[in-house]
Design a protein around this motif. Structure first.
Motif, PDB file in Angstrom:
ATOM      1  N   CYS A 112       6.214   9.594  -3.018  1.00 51.43           N
ATOM      2  CA  CYS A 112       5.640   8.311  -2.630  1.00 51.43           C
ATOM      3  C   CYS A 112       6.199   7.842  -1.279  1.00 51.43           C
ATOM      4  CB  CYS A 112       5.954   7.252  -3.696  1.00 51.43           C
ATOM      5  SG  CYS A 112       5.397   7.723  -5.358  1.00 51.43           S
ATOM      6  N   PHE A 113       5.385   7.069  -0.568  1.00 49.40           N
ATOM      7  CA  PHE A 113       5.823   6.530   0.717  1.00 49.40           C
ATOM      8  C   PHE A 113       5.042   5.262   1.051  1.00 49.40           C
ATOM      9  CE2 PHE A 113       2.079   8.965   1.835  1.00 49.40           C
ATOM     10  CZ  PHE A 113       1.460   8.198   2.818  1.00 49.40           C
ATOM     11  N   SER A 114       5.563   4.502   1.992  1.00 45.90           N
ATOM     12  CA  SER A 114       4.834   3.380   2.593  1.00 45.90           C
ATOM     13  C   SER A 114       5.176   3.365   4.073  1.00 45.90           C
ATOM     14  CB  SER A 114       5.195   2.044   1.933  1.00 45.90           C
ATOM     15  OG  SER A 114       6.456   1.588   2.390  1.00 45.90           O
ATOM     16  N   MET A 115       4.340   2.680   4.857  1.00 47.78           N
ATOM     17  CA  MET A 115       4.564   2.650   6.296  1.00 47.78           C
ATOM     18  C   MET A 115       5.796   1.816   6.667  1.00 47.78           C
ATOM     19  SD  MET A 115       2.224   4.696   6.840  1.00 47.78           S
ATOM     20  CE  MET A 115       2.536   4.915   8.580  1.00 47.78           C
ATOM     21  N   ASN A 116       6.335   1.075   5.684  1.00 48.28           N
ATOM     22  CA  ASN A 116       7.581   0.335   5.934  1.00 48.28           C
ATOM     23  C   ASN A 116       8.731   1.272   6.263  1.00 48.28           C
ATOM     24  OD1 ASN A 116       5.812  -1.063   3.866  1.00 48.28           O
ATOM     25  ND2 ASN A 116       7.119  -2.767   4.514  1.00 48.28           N
ATOM     26  N   TYR A 140      10.637  -1.467  -4.539  1.00 47.06           N
ATOM     27  CA  TYR A 140      10.525  -0.751  -3.262  1.00 47.06           C
ATOM     28  C   TYR A 140      11.548   0.373  -3.185  1.00 47.06           C
ATOM     29  CZ  TYR A 140      10.703   0.296   1.711  1.00 47.06           C
ATOM     30  OH  TYR A 140      10.692   0.959   2.910  1.00 47.06           O
ATOM     31  N   LYS A 141      12.773   0.103  -3.581  1.00 44.42           N
ATOM     32  CA  LYS A 141      13.824   1.118  -3.518  1.00 44.42           C
ATOM     33  C   LYS A 141      13.504   2.298  -4.428  1.00 44.42           C
ATOM     34  CE  LYS A 141      17.396  -2.245  -2.278  1.00 44.42           C
ATOM     35  NZ  LYS A 141      18.636  -2.936  -2.704  1.00 44.42           N
ATOM     36  N   ALA A 142      12.908   2.000  -5.581  1.00 40.43           N
ATOM     37  CA  ALA A 142      12.525   3.077  -6.497  1.00 40.43           C
ATOM     38  C   ALA A 142      11.398   3.916  -5.907  1.00 40.43           C
ATOM     39  CB  ALA A 142      12.101   2.491  -7.845  1.00 40.43           C
ATOM     40  N   MET A 143      10.450   3.255  -5.225  1.00 40.88           N
ATOM     41  CA  MET A 143       9.350   3.982  -4.604  1.00 40.88           C
ATOM     42  C   MET A 143       9.876   4.915  -3.518  1.00 40.88           C
ATOM     43  SD  MET A 143       7.380   4.061  -1.619  1.00 40.88           S
ATOM     44  CE  MET A 143       7.665   2.449  -0.906  1.00 40.88           C
ATOM     45  N   VAL A 144      10.787   4.421  -2.693  1.00 38.86           N
ATOM     46  CA  VAL A 144      11.341   5.228  -1.621  1.00 38.86           C
ATOM     47  C   VAL A 144      12.110   6.429  -2.184  1.00 38.86           C
ATOM     48  CG1 VAL A 144      12.998   5.233   0.291  1.00 38.86           C
ATOM     49  CG2 VAL A 144      11.438   3.305  -0.002  1.00 38.86           C
ATOM     50  N   GLN A 204      -1.827   7.942  -6.563  1.00 37.81           N
ATOM     51  CA  GLN A 204      -1.063   6.738  -6.229  1.00 37.81           C
ATOM     52  C   GLN A 204      -0.523   6.027  -7.462  1.00 37.81           C
ATOM     53  OE1 GLN A 204      -4.470   5.405  -3.704  1.00 37.81           O
ATOM     54  NE2 GLN A 204      -2.874   4.589  -2.366  1.00 37.81           N
ATOM     55  N   SER A 205      -1.184   6.218  -8.580  1.00 41.59           N
ATOM     56  CA  SER A 205      -0.759   5.514  -9.790  1.00 41.59           C
ATOM     57  C   SER A 205       0.634   5.944 -10.247  1.00 41.59           C
ATOM     58  CB  SER A 205      -1.768   5.751 -10.925  1.00 41.59           C
ATOM     59  OG  SER A 205      -1.835   7.138 -11.258  1.00 41.59           O
ATOM     60  N   SER A 206       1.046   7.137  -9.854  1.00 41.33           N
ATOM     61  CA  SER A 206       2.370   7.622 -10.263  1.00 41.33           C
ATOM     62  C   SER A 206       3.501   6.943  -9.501  1.00 41.33           C
ATOM     63  CB  SER A 206       2.456   9.133 -10.064  1.00 41.33           C
ATOM     64  OG  SER A 206       2.397   9.450  -8.680  1.00 41.33           O
ATOM     65  N   CYS A 207       3.138   6.177  -8.453  1.00 37.35           N
ATOM     66  CA  CYS A 207       4.169   5.550  -7.620  1.00 37.35           C
ATOM     67  C   CYS A 207       4.508   4.128  -8.050  1.00 37.35           C
ATOM     68  CB  CYS A 207       3.722   5.537  -6.162  1.00 37.35           C
ATOM     69  SG  CYS A 207       3.493   7.192  -5.460  1.00 37.35           S
ATOM     70  N   GLY A 208       3.811   3.601  -9.018  1.00 34.65           N
ATOM     71  CA  GLY A 208       4.107   2.262  -9.475  1.00 34.65           C
ATOM     72  C   GLY A 208       3.604   1.198  -8.518  1.00 34.65           C
ATOM     73  N   LEU A 259       0.866  -1.178   0.000  1.00 37.69           N
ATOM     74  CA  LEU A 259       0.000   0.000   0.000  1.00 37.69           C
ATOM     75  C   LEU A 259       0.900   1.225   0.000  1.00 37.69           C
ATOM     76  CD1 LEU A 259      -2.777   1.335   0.183  1.00 37.69           C
ATOM     77  CD2 LEU A 259      -2.700   1.017   2.666  1.00 37.69           C
ATOM     78  N   VAL A 260       0.936   1.904  -1.135  1.00 40.07           N
ATOM     79  CA  VAL A 260       1.836   3.042  -1.319  1.00 40.07           C
ATOM     80  C   VAL A 260       1.011   4.316  -1.385  1.00 40.07           C
ATOM     81  CG1 VAL A 260       3.553   4.107  -2.824  1.00 40.07           C
ATOM     82  CG2 VAL A 260       3.519   1.618  -2.522  1.00 40.07           C
ATOM     83  N   GLY A 261       1.387   5.289  -0.582  1.00 36.00           N
ATOM     84  CA  GLY A 261       0.695   6.564  -0.567  1.00 36.00           C
ATOM     85  C   GLY A 261       1.403   7.596  -1.420  1.00 36.00           C
ATOM     86  N   ALA A 262       0.616   8.553  -1.867  1.00 36.64           N
ATOM     87  CA  ALA A 262       1.165   9.625  -2.694  1.00 36.64           C
ATOM     88  C   ALA A 262       0.852  10.966  -2.058  1.00 36.64           C
ATOM     89  CB  ALA A 262       0.591   9.566  -4.108  1.00 36.64           C
ATOM     90  N   LEU A 263       1.871  11.810  -1.924  1.00 35.95           N
ATOM     91  CA  LEU A 263       1.671  13.122  -1.315  1.00 35.95           C
ATOM     92  C   LEU A 263       0.717  13.976  -2.136  1.00 35.95           C
ATOM     93  CD1 LEU A 263       5.314  13.957  -0.161  1.00 35.95           C
ATOM     94  CD2 LEU A 263       3.494  12.823   1.119  1.00 35.95           C
TER      95      LEU A 263
END
Length: 870
Positions: free
Chosen positions: A381-385, A372-376, A353-357, A345-349
């Motif tokens: 984009c972010f995740s609670m991880n 995951y590394k690209a998302m970070v 969300q679709s822009s985060c892949g 579950l990836v959030g977008a500021l």
């Protein structure tokens, strides 16, 4: 024919009944002057500490003379136990009284629910010195089946040092005492000494080396002028947490990695703990006082202040598959669930969300993947991880504060005896959550939360009158009548905003509120109040030397749901000097508590191996009402009991059969799934974000039950091994059947827990041996077969039938001198293990044993104690 002692004691106690019958406390030394002292002494020698006032408003009686079954447990008997918790001590003393540890159970971890005669904790009325004790603010949302949704008093705040004895009336008594007395009544009688005292230090721990418990308690009696007393008792306790846990396989797989990937170094071992909570700053002070104003008037007052803190664990949140926090399900084909995939579950500021892949969560360690590394690396984009990369296990913290005060006056007005009193009680549970998140706040979320509080407050005014009349040829008819006014309120205090707010990322699918225990928001906060009045009449008399008959009638009117009228009839036939028969028949009721009518909460449950958020709503809340919630009505009961008492020289035996029918039992409903097809209708009804609520439960008059059983109590005193010995047997058989239930609100698994969740057969056999300076007590505890569940799961995965078990307790005391006594002992001295979870279940959630068993799953506990009397 009645023995001379019994008959004379009854008659000589008539003038004494004023000062005893209505207050529920044994008289101070000065009050005995009104009776024939020699006869009182004879009775006390024959039945030391066996005079009770609970269950009757006539003269106090020995337990053998009572027309209803009563257990009396002295303070010394309670102390022959490694635990210093009042609930644990009562469990080993009263076979039909049960409780279990609550390792992961929300607020029930803080105040354990109990049950008497197979009925929930709020079906037993608790008195202190004969006055109604306020209930706790905590409601047992996960109460082990029988206690689901129960809201009973907190007996654990009462220290043993404060008690003279505990009187347990095992019979329905709503017609005498009002709501809650369906299963029976427990009266805690406080010490009333005006001199002397004691100081006790106890320390113990489990055989596993954890759960170290230190308790210091004391008592002192002081004179209050020449004609009164003030007795003060206190207890301070600390207890370390326990753990009977192993590492969860899902956590281990991520921690060690597979397929050549590096493991996740942030995983804790164990990720989740099953065990007792940590207790700190646990103290309680009780004060009891009385003053003889003159020969006919006495003032009294008593009360307490108590507080304790507890910290326990919750379920582990896996960093790759906890829905609405870390992950979500991606439906490839709505008609084919086998095509569904789990992704992070990836959030977008910016809200897109679709822009985060897409980051797949179906990998050994998501932190090592390129996606995951690209998302970070993407600042949008972010995740609670990123906050809790190893997942997290919230810790539930609570502080329980309890206080009460009762004051009154009693005396004589002509031929009438009176007792007027007023009292108030307050219990507050303040909740907090540590090591958690509010996912809807994104990376700005705090990790510790003040989630709010529950407060229960009760006030009462009682005016009671009694006298003895002659009606025709029947002399000394005990007649009592009285009035009671009570007000009960339940308050929800709002938590800090971060604990309940729907943050900016709620619309992107992230969970709302502090995860594990959502804080109380402004829509939940508030205070609800109810008041009621009660009027009773109670008549009891010996029709002749052989027959005792009693009749009680009580009317109550509640401001919320209306009125109720209940009655009770008791009879005793004295066949010989050694044998008497007794019987009772009564109707009863239990009013829904204000808390049950208005409580709001969010709990985490396991369904089919998945953690889900369940919203607990008042039955009239739009969400609950949509799924069938209705205004609560009082439970109604009808009970019958028959038995006999046999006394011959040093042998004492009671046998009692009971049958209790309860209609419209109030309980927490089974979980009702919040369905996607209902989202629009729920929004129209005023429910916010229904798509983030997995299920709802509410309180309902769900089902009808019949509970029957047999209680056997036997004692035999003898001389053995050049000392005095006492053999005591207490056996209880309890059988509950669910006669009627609604499958819409109560599932088959819950029915099974209600019927078989506690052992049908329970017994204790105790041998107490004493010499001049040495006392030894050996107790064996038998627990029959029962239906065990793990994590409240009644599926084949989480439940099974478990066989019987026997544990042994030992207490050894040596009196160094008249002042100092040393004691050592152990509960479950042979370290009988609880039932292990079966293959396929053991360790899946980090647990080893079924936590729903009737005895402590932590194993053996040993202790040492030093007692100083002065």
């Amino acid at each position: 024919m009645m023995t001379g002692i019994k008959k004379n004691f009854y008659l000589s106690s008539l003038s004494l009944a004023v000062s005893l019958a209505l207050t529920g406390t044994l008289a101070s030394a000065g009050a005995y002057a009104a009776a024939d002292e020699e006869e009182v002494k004879v009775e006390k020698r024959e039945n030391v500490e066996k005079i009770a006032v609970v269950g009757t408003r006539a003269a106090p009686r020995s337990i053998g003379d009572s027309p209803v079954p009563i257990d009396i447990i002295s303070s010394d008997d309670l102390k022959k136990n490694g635990s210093t918790d009042m609930i644990d001590m009562l469990v080993t003393s009263v076979p039909s009284f049960n409780s279990r540890a609550q390792p992961i159970s929300d607020a029930a971890t803080l105040i354990r629910p109990v049950n008497l005669r197979g009925l929930p904790s709020d079906s037993t009325l608790v008195l202190v010195n004969g006055k109604r004790r306020h209930r706790a603010s905590v409601i047992a949302f996960q109460g082990g089946g029988i206690n689901d949704g129960a809201q009973g008093p907190d007996m654990s705040v009462i220290p043993t040092a404060a008690l003279k004895q505990v009187e347990v009336l095992r019979d329905g008594a709503a017609a005498q005492y009002g709501s809650d007395a369906i299963a029976g009544v427990m009266n805690f009688v406080l010490k009333d000494d005006n001199e002397g005292g004691s100081l006790t230090y106890t320390k113990g721990e489990y055989y596993e080396g954890d759960g170290t418990t230190t308790t210091i308690d004391g008592n002192i009696g002081l004179p209050l002028t020449d004609d009164g007393f003030i007795n003060i008792s206190g207890q301070y306790k600390m207890a370390d947490a326990t753990s009977r846990s192993v590492q969860r396989p899902d956590a281990a797989a991520i921690a060690y990695g597979t397929d050549g990937t590096d493991g996740n170094p942030y995983i804790q071992n164990p990720a989740q703990t099953w065990g007792n909570p940590e207790l700190s700053d646990d103290f309680s002070v009780f004060v009891n006082s009385g003053l003889e104003v003159n020969d006919t008037t006495r003032l009294y007052a008593f009360g307490n202040m108590s507080s304790r803190k507890a910290v326990g664990g919750f379920y582990y949140r896996n960093p790759q598959d906890r829905g609405l926090v870390y992950s979500k399900i991606n439906e490839q084909d709505p008609n084919d669930p086998n095509d569904d995939t789990r992704e992070l579950l990836v959030g977008a500021l910016n809200g897109d969300q679709s822009s985060c892949g897409v980051v797949s969560a179906e990998v050994p360690n998501v932190l090592q993947t390129a996606a995951y590394k690209a998302m970070v690396a993407d600042p949008n984009c972010f995740s609670m991880n990123q906050i809790r990369p190893g997942g997290y296990t919230p810790q539930f913290a609570g502080k329980i504060e309890d206080s009460s005060f009762v004051a009154g006056i009693k005396g004589e007005l002509g031929e009438w005896n009176y007792d007027a009193s007023a009292g108030t009680g307050n219990n507050q549970a303040s909740f907090g959550l540590m090591n958690s998140l509010n996912p809807s706040l994104g990376l700005e979320t705090p990790t510790n939360f003040d989630t709010g509080a529950y407060t229960q407050n009760e006030s009462s005014i009682n005016i009671d009158f009694s006298r003895f009349l002659n009606i025709g040829s029947i002399e000394d008819v005990s007649f009592a009548t009285g009035f009671e006014w009570r007000e009960e309120s339940f308050k929800i205090t709002q938590g800090e905003e971060a604990s309940w707010v729907a943050g900016p990322y709620a619309e992107q699918g992230f969970n709302i509120g502090s995860h594990g225990f959502k804080g109380f928001g402004p829509e939940s906060a508030g205070k609800n109040t109810r008041n009621n009045i009660g009027i009773y009449t109670d008549v009891e008399a010996y029709l002749n030397d052989d027959w005792l008959l009693g009749v009680a009638l009580r009317y109550e009117d509640f401001s919320t749901f209306g009125d109720t009228l209940n009655y009770k009839i008791t009879a005793q036939y004295i066949a010989t000097d050694e044998l008497s028969f007794r019987a009772s028949h009564s109707t009863g009721f239990r009013a829904p508590t204000v808390g049950q009518e208005n409580v709001v909460n969010t709990q985490t449950s396991i369904v089919n191996g998945e953690l889900i958020q369940t919203f607990i709503a008042p039955p009239t809340n739009p969400l609950a009402a949509f799924y069938g919630g209705e205004v609560l009505q009082p439970e109604e009961s009808m009970s019958i009991a028959v038995g006999f008492v046999y006394e011959y020289e040093d042998f004492f035996l009671t046998f009692d059969y009971y049958n209790i029918e309860v209609e419209g039992r109030i309980s927490q409903s089974s979980q009702k799934d919040v369905l996607a097809k209902d989202y629009d209708a729920l929004r129209a009804a005023g429910v916010e974000f229904p798509e983030l609520i997995s299920a709802v439960t509410y309180y309902a008059n769900d089902f009808d039950t019949t509970t029957q059983g047999i209680d056997i109590v036997a004692n035999y005193n003898m001389e053995a091994f050049s000392g005095d010995a006492k053999l005591s047997l207490a056996y209880g058989w309890t059988d509950t059947s669910v006669d009627k239930f609604s499958p819409d609100t109560t599932d088959e698994g819950k029915v099974r827990r209600l019927e078989d969740g506690i052992p049908a057969h329970r017994a204790t056999l105790t041998w107490a041996q004493s010499w001049d300076d040495i006392n030894v007590s050996v107790r064996s505890n038998y627990f029959g077969e029962y239906y065990a569940t793990h994590a409240d799961d009644t599926s084949d995965w989480g439940s099974e039938d478990v066989g019987s078990a026997v544990t042994f307790d030992l207490d050894f005391s040596y009196a160094l001198n008249d002042a100092i006594t040393l004691s050592v002992g152990a509960n479950n001295i042979f370290d009988k293990k609880a039932q292990k979870l079966k293959d396929g279940t053991l360790g899946e959630l980090g647990a080893v044993y079924y936590e729903s068993g009737p005895y402590d799953y932590n194993g053996g506990f040993y202790y040492g104690r030093v007692n100083y009397r002065f």
